[in-house]
Design a protein around this motif. Structure first.
Motif, PDB file in Angstrom:
ATOM      1  N   HIS A 263       3.774  -6.433  -7.816  1.00  0.00           N
ATOM      2  CA  HIS A 263       5.286  -7.194  -7.489  1.00  0.00           C
ATOM      3  C   HIS A 263       6.855  -6.838  -6.111  1.00  0.00           C
ATOM      4  O   HIS A 263       7.837  -7.040  -6.708  1.00  0.00           O
ATOM      5  N   VAL A 264       6.060  -5.753  -5.488  1.00  0.00           N
ATOM      6  CA  VAL A 264       6.858  -5.796  -4.107  1.00  0.00           C
ATOM      7  C   VAL A 264       6.634  -5.966  -3.280  1.00  0.00           C
ATOM      8  O   VAL A 264       5.207  -5.765  -2.832  1.00  0.00           O
ATOM      9  N   ARG A 265       7.366  -6.445  -2.330  1.00  0.00           N
ATOM     10  CA  ARG A 265       7.378  -6.575  -1.001  1.00  0.00           C
ATOM     11  C   ARG A 265       8.361  -5.877  -0.071  1.00  0.00           C
ATOM     12  O   ARG A 265       9.362  -7.026  -0.174  1.00  0.00           O
ATOM     13  N   ASN A 266       8.118  -5.066   0.427  1.00  0.00           N
ATOM     14  CA  ASN A 266       9.289  -4.576   1.086  1.00  0.00           C
ATOM     15  C   ASN A 266      10.428  -4.340   0.932  1.00  0.00           C
ATOM     16  O   ASN A 266      11.165  -4.761   0.717  1.00  0.00           O
ATOM     17  N   GLY A 267      10.091  -3.858  -1.060  1.00  0.00           N
ATOM     18  CA  GLY A 267      11.286  -2.993  -1.402  1.00  0.00           C
ATOM     19  C   GLY A 267      11.614  -4.426  -2.396  1.00  0.00           C
ATOM     20  O   GLY A 267      12.130  -4.033  -3.415  1.00  0.00           O
ATOM     21  N   ASN A 268      11.327  -5.669  -1.907  1.00  0.00           N
ATOM     22  CA  ASN A 268      11.948  -6.440  -3.068  1.00  0.00           C
ATOM     23  C   ASN A 268      11.457  -6.839  -3.726  1.00  0.00           C
ATOM     24  O   ASN A 268       9.901  -7.171  -3.631  1.00  0.00           O
ATOM     25  N   ARG A 269      11.759  -7.309  -5.434  1.00  0.00           N
ATOM     26  CA  ARG A 269      10.728  -7.650  -6.309  1.00  0.00           C
ATOM     27  C   ARG A 269      11.090  -8.887  -6.708  1.00  0.00           C
ATOM     28  O   ARG A 269      11.583  -9.704  -6.083  1.00  0.00           O
ATOM     29  N   PHE A 270       9.354  -9.135  -6.451  1.00  0.00           N
ATOM     30  CA  PHE A 270       8.859 -11.002  -7.317  1.00  0.00           C
ATOM     31  C   PHE A 270       8.340 -11.262  -8.266  1.00  0.00           C
ATOM     32  O   PHE A 270       7.612  -9.644  -8.812  1.00  0.00           O
ATOM     33  N   GLY A 271       8.963 -11.621  -9.506  1.00  0.00           N
ATOM     34  CA  GLY A 271       8.064 -11.508 -10.634  1.00  0.00           C
ATOM     35  C   GLY A 271       8.266 -13.113 -11.232  1.00  0.00           C
ATOM     36  O   GLY A 271       8.875 -13.991 -10.361  1.00  0.00           O
ATOM     37  N   PRO A 272       7.880 -13.407 -12.289  1.00  0.00           N
ATOM     38  CA  PRO A 272       8.287 -14.719 -13.490  1.00  0.00           C
ATOM     39  C   PRO A 272       9.234 -15.598 -13.085  1.00  0.00           C
ATOM     40  O   PRO A 272      10.026 -14.210 -13.201  1.00  0.00           O
ATOM     41  N   PRO A 273       9.420 -16.572 -13.304  1.00  0.00           N
ATOM     42  CA  PRO A 273      10.882 -16.868 -13.847  1.00  0.00           C
ATOM     43  C   PRO A 273      11.378 -15.785 -15.253  1.00  0.00           C
ATOM     44  O   PRO A 273      10.292 -15.824 -15.733  1.00  0.00           O
ATOM     45  N   ARG A 274      12.548 -15.738 -15.337  1.00  0.00           N
ATOM     46  CA  ARG A 274      12.511 -15.150 -16.394  1.00  0.00           C
ATOM     47  C   ARG A 274      12.329 -15.801 -17.872  1.00  0.00           C
ATOM     48  O   ARG A 274      12.158 -16.974 -17.727  1.00  0.00           O
ATOM     49  N   LYS A 275      11.925 -14.330 -18.842  1.00  0.00           N
ATOM     50  CA  LYS A 275      11.234 -15.511 -20.114  1.00  0.00           C
ATOM     51  C   LYS A 275      11.720 -16.782 -20.194  1.00  0.00           C
ATOM     52  O   LYS A 275      13.482 -16.704 -21.086  1.00  0.00           O
ATOM     53  N   GLY A 276      11.806 -18.062 -21.126  1.00  0.00           N
ATOM     54  CA  GLY A 276      12.875 -18.650 -21.663  1.00  0.00           C
ATOM     55  C   GLY A 276      13.057 -19.925 -20.165  1.00  0.00           C
ATOM     56  O   GLY A 276      14.522 -20.737 -20.765  1.00  0.00           O
ATOM     57  N   SER A 277      13.073 -19.776 -18.996  1.00  0.00           N
ATOM     58  CA  SER A 277      13.940 -19.790 -18.390  1.00  0.00           C
ATOM     59  C   SER A 277      13.260 -20.471 -16.891  1.00  0.00           C
ATOM     60  O   SER A 277      11.845 -19.886 -16.679  1.00  0.00           O
ATOM     61  N   GLN A 278      13.110 -21.622 -16.287  1.00  0.00           N
ATOM     62  CA  GLN A 278      12.753 -22.206 -15.194  1.00  0.00           C
ATOM     63  C   GLN A 278      13.493 -22.018 -13.892  1.00  0.00           C
ATOM     64  O   GLN A 278      12.191 -22.663 -13.622  1.00  0.00           O
ATOM     65  N   THR A 279      14.402 -21.222 -13.925  1.00  0.00           N
ATOM     66  CA  THR A 279      15.239 -20.547 -12.645  1.00  0.00           C
ATOM     67  C   THR A 279      13.910 -20.304 -11.927  1.00  0.00           C
ATOM     68  O   THR A 279      13.655 -19.281 -12.026  1.00  0.00           O
ATOM     69  N   LEU A 280      14.131 -20.608 -10.260  1.00  0.00           N
ATOM     70  CA  LEU A 280      12.925 -20.003  -9.863  1.00  0.00           C
ATOM     71  C   LEU A 280      14.385 -19.946  -8.420  1.00  0.00           C
ATOM     72  O   LEU A 280      15.279 -19.895  -7.889  1.00  0.00           O
ATOM     73  N   GLY A 281      13.611 -18.620  -7.829  1.00  0.00           N
ATOM     74  CA  GLY A 281      13.715 -18.637  -6.689  1.00  0.00           C
ATOM     75  C   GLY A 281      14.488 -16.708  -6.415  1.00  0.00           C
ATOM     76  O   GLY A 281      14.824 -16.397  -7.777  1.00  0.00           O
ATOM     77  N   HIS A 282      15.794 -16.577  -5.667  1.00  0.00           N
ATOM     78  CA  HIS A 282      16.751 -15.161  -5.834  1.00  0.00           C
ATOM     79  C   HIS A 282      17.330 -15.318  -6.887  1.00  0.00           C
ATOM     80  O   HIS A 282      18.454 -15.880  -6.861  1.00  0.00           O
TER      81      HIS A 282
END
Ligand code: HEC
Ligand code: HEC
Ligand code: HEC
Ligand code: HEC
Ligand code: HEC
Length: 400
Positions: free
Chosen positions: A151-170
């Motif tokens: 989940h983490v690269r250089n401190g930044n968190r990466f994960g799936p879209p929020r549950k029930g949401s399709q919104t991608l990106g930061h």
């Protein structure tokens, strides 16, 4: 510069900006020398990459993950092999078992110190340790495939879209600078980095780890109600338990098993009904099926044996001895033929040896001269491997 060129340039600049801000659009580069280290101006807790730190706010994921094999990936059976290989090759193994740059060895001394540390701390990574305790200060590599690895690269968190949401990106959600939602987290490709070898490593046409390819050949990738990515079975409802062949009930629900008396012959039928790859997918487990003919005193009159396994060995390069694994949806029938005439019942037993291949490796290592710490660790690994065996199924069918 005319207007259209200007527009094109700023358009490209904007695209470029989005790409940098989101990063790893297709997970390209995500696994190249991954590092979790954070230089952000955040609180100590937000910068802490230990799983116990994530647990302060993500307790559900931590509680499931801590009993998974991923939390045990920096194991005695792994590092006990390193003195014979050197730290460089050891780091090649860590590419899957503990891949962050802050988990790798800086040199030979680092590696040997780590063996001594694990020998002294038999529990290794202790998920129940207090965040401030000495145990929670063990180097991060002891947490194996930990939260930050995925989940983490250089401190930044990466994960799936929020549950029930399709919104991608930061998404700027405040804590640890928010996170970047990537749909790849919901797809089998995410697991491929560590669960699929390239075709160039094939033995008899199939790489030693061929899980994602096997899945692609099954009905599970097909879009629709029946679709199942790896996560659909191994992380149901996003649960971080990653159960597999080491778990009896998880393995059992993947199979349909019946014993019947068909025209006076006892038979066992096993069907892979809910497994998204070969059963088992790796060369490491072995499943044995035994049938016993019993008389009316429960005395064993005759025994039959079968194996479900992909067996490989090293001799003039890697070779395959047999591959009797079940493909998804495949059925197989085992018949207790030619039972003695005084047979009353036939008893079928299915046993699983999840670490069969490694047991052989450990025994052969222990028969050689091993470095002192490595010897203790490999003995420990062999004991654990033995404890992992279980009986999956047992039932009796009457021939009378
Ligand atoms: C101080 C509390 C806190 C700590 C510590 C923390 N997080 Fe978070 N995390 C959050 C909050 C709040 C969110 C946003 C949840 C939301 O709004 O959907 C979040 C979101 C995330 C997401 C995105 C979830 C999704 O829906 O995709 C991931 C992944 C994540 N955190 C991983 C981690 C990891 C790994 C660690 C430890 C290295 C960690 N976090 C430590 C509070 C925390
Ligand atoms: C491509 C990823 C990958 C690499 C590289 C890798 N492993 Fe593993 N390893 C796995 C996976 C996945 C499993 C669990 C499945 C299995 O049992 O095969 C595993 C399991 C193991 C286990 C048994 C479980 C345990 O942790 O005790 C040992 C021992 C092990 N690996 C040793 C090694 C050694 C030694 C190397 C380097 C020569 C290595 N591995 C390189 C992916 C990898
Ligand atoms: C082997 C990789 C891996 C590891 C290790 C891992 N995760 Fe995840 N995590 C995922 C994947 C993949 C998903 C998305 C699953 C899905 O969409 O079905 C996810 C989802 C999440 C989410 C979003 C959950 C939700 O319900 O929306 C959070 C938060 C999170 N992980 C935190 C953590 C924390 C904290 C740890 C360590 C205790 C951890 N993860 C360990 C792969 C991993
Ligand atoms: C339809 C459900 C399903 C899907 C999809 C699925 N699995 Fe499994 N998996 C299982 C079951 C059940 C087991 C236990 C039986 C077994 O070992 O085959 C298992 C076992 C495993 C194991 C244990 C080792 C072994 O030799 O079997 C690993 C590793 C694994 N799966 C990885 C994956 C990966 C990676 C994917 C995606 C490419 C995936 N699985 C897709 C159901 C599934
Ligand atoms: C960074 C590498 C890495 C990634 C990414 C990864 N795994 Fe693993 N996985 C491992 C290693 C290493 C092991 C073996 C741990 C051990 O026993 O030492 C393992 C073991 C497993 C097992 C074995 C359980 C058993 O009973 O034998 C399952 C199931 C599994 N992983 C599923 C997944 C799924 C699903 C994903 C994707 C969401 C995933 N893994 C992503 C490295 C990884």
């Amino acid at each position: 510069m005319n207007l259209s060129t200007l527009l094109k340039c700023s358009f490209l600049a904007i695209i470029g900006f989005i790409m940098v801000a989101a990063g790893y659009q297709n997970l390209d580069g995500y696994w190249d020398n991954p590092s979790a280290q954070s230089n952000h101006d955040w609180t100590k807790l937000e910068k802490n990459m230990r799983p116990e730190a994530c647990a302060q706010c993500h307790e559900t994921q931590f509680n499931a993950w801590k009993s998974s094999q991923h939390s045990k990936a920096y194991s005695p059976g792994l590092i006990g092999q390193f003195p014979g290989m050197g730290h460089g090759q050891g780091n090649d193994c860590l590419r899957c078992h503990a891949p962050l740059s802050e988990q790798l060895y800086n040199g030979e001394k680092d590696m040997f110190n780590s063996l001594a540390t694990l020998r002294k701390q038999p529990k290794g990574f202790n998920p129940d340790a207090d965040l401030d305790s000495q145990e929670a200060k063990l180097p991060l590599r002891h947490a194996g495939v930990t939260c930050a690895v995925c989940h983490v690269r250089n401190g930044n968190r990466f994960g799936p879209p929020r549950k029930g949401s399709q919104t991608l990106g930061h998404l700027n959600t405040g804590t640890h600078g928010g996170f970047t939602a990537l749909k790849q987290f919901e797809q089998s490709g995410f697991c491929a980095e560590c669960h699929q070898f390239p075709q160039s490593y094939a033995i008899n046409g199939k790489p030693l780890e061929n899980t994602v390819f096997e899945w692609q050949q099954s009905r599970f990738p097909k879009k629709g109600k029946e679709e199942k990515q790896c996560q659909g079975c191994h992380m149901p409802d996003r649960k971080h338990s990653f159960k597999g062949i080491h778990d009896k009930s998880f393995t059992r629900q993947g199979l349909d098993i019946q014993v019947i008396n068909k025209h006076g012959l006892a038979q066992l039928k096993i069907t892979s009904k809910n497994i998204g790859h070969a059963f088992p997918t790796y060369v490491t487990p072995k499943i044995t099926i035994q049938a016993q003919a019993l008389n009316n005193q429960q005395k064993v009159l005759k025994t039959w044996h079968w194996e479900i396994v992909r067996e490989v060995f090293y001799g003039n390069g890697w070779q395959e001895k047999q591959d009797t694994r079940l493909k998804p949806d495949e059925s197989r029938i085992y018949i207790a033929n030619d039972a003695p005439s005084n047979t009353q019942n036939i008893k079928f037993t299915i046993s699983v040896v999840p670490d069969n291949f490694y047991k052989g490796v450990y025994r052969s290592l222990l028969s050689d001269d091993l470095q002192a710490d490595a010897k203790v660790l490999i003995e420990r690994a062999l004991n654990t491997a033995n404890e992992n065996d279980y009986i999956l199924f047992s039932d009796t069918v009457s021939l009378r």
